[in-house]
Each structure stands twice: as C-alpha cells, then as structure tokens.
Design an enzyme around this catalytic site. Structure first.
Site, PDB file in Angstrom:
ATOM      1  N   THR A 221       0.855  -1.169   0.063  1.00 55.14           N
ATOM      2  CA  THR A 221       0.072   0.064   0.110  1.00 55.14           C
ATOM      3  C   THR A 221       0.835   1.237   0.021  1.00 55.14           C
ATOM      4  OG1 THR A 221      -1.595  -1.224   1.173  1.00 55.14           O
ATOM      5  CG2 THR A 221      -1.870   1.360   1.485  1.00 55.14           C
ATOM      6  N   ARG A 249     -12.542  -9.546  -1.213  1.00 54.80           N
ATOM      7  CA  ARG A 249     -11.675  -9.515   0.000  1.00 54.80           C
ATOM      8  C   ARG A 249     -11.494  -7.750   0.174  1.00 54.80           C
ATOM      9  NH1 ARG A 249      -6.367  -7.109   0.814  1.00 54.80           N
ATOM     10  NH2 ARG A 249      -5.392  -8.033   2.553  1.00 54.80           N
ATOM     11  N   THR A 272       1.727  -0.392   6.154  1.00 53.54           N
ATOM     12  CA  THR A 272       1.629  -1.296   4.976  1.00 53.54           C
ATOM     13  C   THR A 272       2.096  -2.938   5.559  1.00 53.54           C
ATOM     14  OG1 THR A 272       2.539  -1.618   2.681  1.00 53.54           O
ATOM     15  CG2 THR A 272       4.061  -0.829   4.731  1.00 53.54           C
ATOM     16  N   ASP A 274       0.659  -6.799   5.923  1.00 54.56           N
ATOM     17  CA  ASP A 274      -0.184  -7.964   5.759  1.00 54.56           C
ATOM     18  C   ASP A 274      -1.608  -7.538   6.352  1.00 54.56           C
ATOM     19  OD1 ASP A 274      -2.122  -9.923   5.844  1.00 54.56           O
ATOM     20  OD2 ASP A 274      -0.866 -11.441   6.851  1.00 54.56           O
ATOM     21  N   GLY A 275      -2.399  -6.867   5.430  1.00 49.31           N
ATOM     22  CA  GLY A 275      -3.512  -6.068   6.121  1.00 49.31           C
ATOM     23  C   GLY A 275      -4.401  -6.852   6.758  1.00 49.31           C
TER      24      GLY A 275
END
Length: 375
Positions: A221, A249, A272, A274-275
């Site tokens: 991101t 998702r 930023t 692993d959301g």
C-alpha cells in the site's frame, strides 16, 4: 528608544514565526515512492491544503502503478480481476472517505475524496462504489486489468491456483470450486450472482495451501501523510490489494485507524503489510494515541508493531509515525522497511531504511537516511 525596542520586538516575533512556518510542509510515505512524495510536496509547498496534497501524491502513485500494487493493472484476484481500495482522512475535521473492492474506476484516492466531501458516509464498497464514483464525474467504466496482471493470473491458474488465501477447504492443493469437508459445494445459478453487464465488453475475466507470499511487490500500500503550511494534517492510502485474493476481500487500506490515521492535535501514521492481520489491531490509531500520551514517534511505532508481533510472530508489516512537529520514525516486522520523507530542510526526497524489530518493544530501530537514486 521605545520605538526602536518595539521594532526589535516585532522583528523577533517575525523571525520566530518564520522559523515555525519553515518546519512545514512535511510529506511522509511508505516505501521509496519518490515521485509520489514529490507530487505531494509540490502541492503542499505551493499552498494546497493537506488533503489535496495527499490526493495528488497518491494519484501520482496510481498513475505510475507503484510496485504494481497501487492503481490499475496489478494484483489480480482469484478471478483475474483487479479492484481498488483507497482512503483519505482530514486530521482537522476527522472526516474520512474510503472505497473498497471498487471495480471499473482507476482513480481510487479521488473516489475516496468524493465520498468524504459529498456524502455523509465513510466507506462505499464494490460495484456500487464504482457507480457512485462515475456518477460524480470520474472516468469509467474502465478495464483495470493489464497484460501483466492477466499473465500473472494465467501462470497462477496453471500452478493449481497456488499459493492462495484459502484454508480448511477441499481441494487443498487445487483450484476451486472450494467446499468444506464432506460438504458438496452448492452451484449457485441465481440471477443475483450474474456478472456485471460492465464485464460483457471486457476481456479481463477468463472463465489447500495457506502459503501467502507477502512482499513489497504483491501485497503493498502507499500510505501517505502530509502536514501543510498551516500545520493541517491529512493522510491517504491507495492499493489494489493482495495478489490472488478471494474476490470481495477488503484489506486494511480503506480501514481508518489501520492503514492510516491523522489528528492535527497529535500527528499521523501510515501502515503497510499484511492487512488481514494488521486491521485486527488498528496500528495507526494506536500510534497516534500513543503519541498523544507522550510517547516519542519511534517508541509509538515500535509499540504498535510489537503488539501485533506478540500475537502473530510471523506477520509482515510496518508503520511510520509522524508527530505534528515533523519528527518521524518507523518500525517493521518480518521485512526491512523503507519510507520516504520531504521537509523544507531537505533538497529532495530522502528515503529512510528501518531494520525489523523483534517482539521486544524496547529495541531501538536503526534508521539510515539515503538520497534517492532517481531524479
């Protein structure tokens, strides 16, 4: 004499004010997205409010398709389609606008700004977010896929759809349809499951391993914070999400407090990684609130990352913290993180490298300022 003293006093006040104003603007962004930071800096330095500067910076990254993870043309889902997530937050008014899983519109951050400025809502999702954005004047419907993203998807299908984000399903090591143990998958033929008519003219759609490849090039991101000349703070994010995600998702990109957060009274944060994991902890809200309680930006960043690492030792992610006085820091886990900064004291954007920390919140993050190679 009195007149001269008064003139000296006015001069001192003037110089003092100039010194304070010279601390701004400030632009901070995840990763070495130098062109995006330059775009935001030009806007802010020219007098634009923080929200507009953030939108300009993130829009630049969308156009450039930074790392293939921002804007159109990247991160296909299981069906080969690219969708966008974006968010913008005004740290003065605490207004937020966001879009998630948005199809057919390439201007994610601009759509988020339209949600913030022209609705009473915070988040619009899916195809209805696209309908709203187009009705408000953004170009569309647009094919968000690219030859590169479709090529990546075709190779993934040929590799039995591995790796993917499924777990505890059958088949475990192949493409779907997926179902639970001893449960036959229902074949849904209802009209409400029919694809959008917008896809009829599109060539983008053709037709258990839990391994997740989390890296800067497939799960990333741009998260940006700007302090403008007036000291107003805003943040924004844009991403096309995780590669080969399950359709529908939504990651942390459009979730306020997770991917980004801002408050003029304190500062800002961007995240930023692993959301799916990070959004369970709202790390950026945690960072800003920790700074509100008096923690230094570096300690606030480490604390937020350490809280996640304690529960998920294998997670990959990072945050930057920006205090309202321009002091910044970063922390990361599972990878080496870089973030970009531009302030009035810098001749150009500088990139800071942050080494990963373990679960010890007292560990000091090493930061190395580097001049960007691109001009």
């Amino acid at each position: 004499m009195a007149s001269r003293d008064l003139m000296l006093l006015l001069l001192m006040v003037s110089l003092g004010s100039s010194k304070v104003l010279a601390a701004y603007p400030v632009v901070v962004s995840t990763w070495p997205f130098v062109h995006a930071v330059r775009a935001a800096w030009r806007s802010a330095y020219g007098g634009a409010p923080a929200v507009d500067a953030v939108v300009d910076g993130c829009s630049k990254c969308e156009v450039l398709r930074c790392d293939g993870t921002v804007g159109p043309g990247g991160s296909p889902d299981e069906n080969g389609e690219t969708t966008l997530d974006a968010l913008v937050m005004n740290g003065t008014t605490m207004e937020v606008g966001a879009v998630a899983a948005m199809r057919f519109v390439k201007d994610g951050i601009k759509a988020a700004k339209l949600v913030m400025e022209h609705t009473e809502h915070t988040l619009l999702v899916g195809e209805q977010a696209s309908v709203f954005a187009i009705s408000m004047g953004l170009p569309g419907p647009t094919n968000l896929s690219s030859p590169e993203s479709i090529g990546k998807w075709i190779k993934w299908k040929a590799n039995s759809c591995q790796p993917n984000f499924r777990k505890n399903v059958i088949p475990a090591n192949g493409c779907g349809p997926y179902h639970l143990n001893n449960v036959v998958s229902n074949k849904v033929e209802s009209s409400w499951m029919a694809p959008s008519p917008w896809l009829e003219d599109s060539s983008v759609l053709v037709g258990n391993s839990n391994t997740k490849l989390i890296s800067q090039t497939n799960h990333d991101t741009i998260s940006m914070a700007v302090i403008d000349k007036e000291g107003r703070i805003a943040v924004g994010t844009s991403t096309n999400g995780a590669t080969f995600k399950i359709p529908g998702r939504v990651g942390d990109g459009p979730i306020v407090g997770s991917s980004a957060y801002a408050d003029d009274e304190v500062g800002a944060c961007g995240a930023t990684g692993d959301g799916d994991i990070m959004m369970r902890f709202l790390p950026c809200y945690q960072v800003v609130e920790s700074m509100r309680r008096g923690l230094e930006p570096q300690h606030a960043a480490i604390d937020a990352i350490s809280r996640i690492a304690c529960k998920y030792p294998d997670f990959v992610g990072a945050v930057f913290a920006l205090r309202k006085d321009g002091i910044h820091a970063g922390a990361c886990h599972g990878w080496t993180f870089q973030y970009s900064v531009r302030t009035p004291s810098m001749e150009d954007v500088e990139v800071f490298t942050v080494e990963p920390v373990d679960n010890n919140p007292g560990k000091v993050v090493r930061q190395i300022a580097k001049k960007p190679s691109e001009k």
